[in-house]
Structures are given as structure tokens and as C-alpha cells.
Design a protein around this motif. Sequence first.
Motif, short mmCIF file in Angstrom:
data_model
loop_
_atom_site.label_atom_id
_atom_site.label_comp_id
_atom_site.label_asym_id
_atom_site.label_seq_id
_atom_site.Cartn_x
_atom_site.Cartn_y
_atom_site.Cartn_z
N PRO A 5 24.09 40.28 -9.39
CA PRO A 5 25.34 39.74 -8.84
C PRO A 5 25.16 38.29 -8.40
N LEU A 6 26.26 37.56 -8.39
CA LEU A 6 26.27 36.16 -7.98
C LEU A 6 27.00 36.03 -6.65
N ILE A 7 26.50 35.15 -5.80
CA ILE A 7 27.08 34.88 -4.49
C ILE A 7 27.51 33.42 -4.47
N LEU A 8 28.71 33.15 -3.97
CA LEU A 8 29.19 31.78 -3.88
C LEU A 8 29.30 31.39 -2.41
N THR A 9 28.68 30.25 -2.06
CA THR A 9 28.72 29.76 -0.69
C THR A 9 29.22 28.32 -0.65
N LEU A 10 29.64 27.92 0.54
CA LEU A 10 30.06 26.55 0.80
C LEU A 10 28.84 25.74 1.18
N LYS A 11 28.72 24.55 0.65
CA LYS A 11 27.61 23.67 1.04
C LYS A 11 28.02 22.89 2.28
N LEU A 12 27.21 23.00 3.32
CA LEU A 12 27.47 22.30 4.58
C LEU A 12 26.75 20.96 4.62
N ASP A 13 27.30 20.00 5.38
CA ASP A 13 26.61 18.73 5.60
C ASP A 13 25.30 18.99 6.35
N PHE A 42 32.25 34.37 -1.70
CA PHE A 42 32.31 35.62 -2.46
C PHE A 42 30.92 36.25 -2.44
N HIS A 43 30.87 37.55 -2.16
CA HIS A 43 29.62 38.26 -1.97
C HIS A 43 29.01 38.81 -3.26
N ALA A 44 29.82 39.08 -4.28
CA ALA A 44 29.28 39.74 -5.47
C ALA A 44 30.18 39.50 -6.69
N THR A 106 35.07 42.53 -5.74
CA THR A 106 34.73 43.81 -5.13
C THR A 106 35.70 44.06 -3.97
N PRO A 107 35.78 45.29 -3.47
CA PRO A 107 36.62 45.55 -2.29
C PRO A 107 36.28 44.60 -1.13
N GLN A 108 35.01 44.32 -0.90
CA GLN A 108 34.62 43.41 0.18
C GLN A 108 35.22 42.02 -0.02
N ASP A 109 35.22 41.54 -1.27
CA ASP A 109 35.74 40.20 -1.55
C ASP A 109 37.27 40.17 -1.66
#
Length: 170
Positions: A5-13, A42-44, A106-109
Amino acid sequence: MHASPLILTLKLDADSFERLDGLRRTHFPPERNFLSAHVTLFHALPGEELQAIRERLQQECAMTAPMTIEFPRVRMLGRGVAIEIVSTGLSALHGRLAAGFRDWLTPQDRQGFRPHVTIQNKVPAAQARELYDSLSAGWSMAAGRSAGLMLWEYKGGPWRGVEEFCFAGG
């Protein structure tokens, strides 16, 4: 073959990341802390769709300016504590991505988007309450910025970085 699975995150300063990651290193149970501070969008997402996901992220990021991120309050998680994230730009971007990824969510997302950085998790409720009360009493954190997104591959504990996507002008 089933891709991870792939996870998408925000890049912080850098300044925001350092403060939040310091809190996480201090308060997250060390035996469970495989990750640095992060804001999960997104978690998955399905690893089999990596190319389509990359293309969508490139398109969205090309139309998205770097955004201001606020950290207005501490949130109680029951058995942990998080720092809330507020950003109208982030909420709009998440909505567009969720619409584009809707068949894969997914339900979580699919639940409501409540961005945050978890700084403590899976501790006794009393320990979480103590940290929440301590941090909430004088909580203040300068607004930060985000200039992009980060895509990760989930490997059962630690994540492996796949690619970074910069916002236009970021």
C-alpha cells in the motif's frame, strides 16, 4: 504480485517539522515509533496503481501553490495526543485528491478529513490525558508552510520513501 500500500503525506517546512518531530520523539513510545512526524492525507492507496497515482499527484501539485499550515490546538486521541492542522488550501487539495482516488479509498480514507500530527499514541489514557493537559495549557505554535506532498510505501512498520511532489513555485 500484490504491491505494498501507498501512504500520502503533506511535506512540512523544516521549522514546523523539527518542533513536531521533537515532540513525537519525546512522547511517542520508543518501541512503537518507527516514523518521524507526519500529516497523513491517505493511509492506504493501492500500490498496483502507482503510475496513475503519480500522474494525479503531478497534475494536482502543478496547480497548487505552497500553502500556509496552522497548528491551533492539541487534540486528545483517547490513548494518545495529536496537534491539529488547519489549512483551507490543504482541505481543498485533499477534497480534489479524494474525488480522483474515490474508487481506491479504504473505509478509513473515506472518513472525514481531520489533519493532525500524532505525537503520542497507544499509551494508557491517564498518561495521554496528562500530556494533553500539559501541552494544552500554553499551546502556541507559529504557522508553517507546505511546499509539497510525499508518497511512501508501507512496509509493515517503517515506511520507504517513493517520491516527493512539489507544489507550483514550491
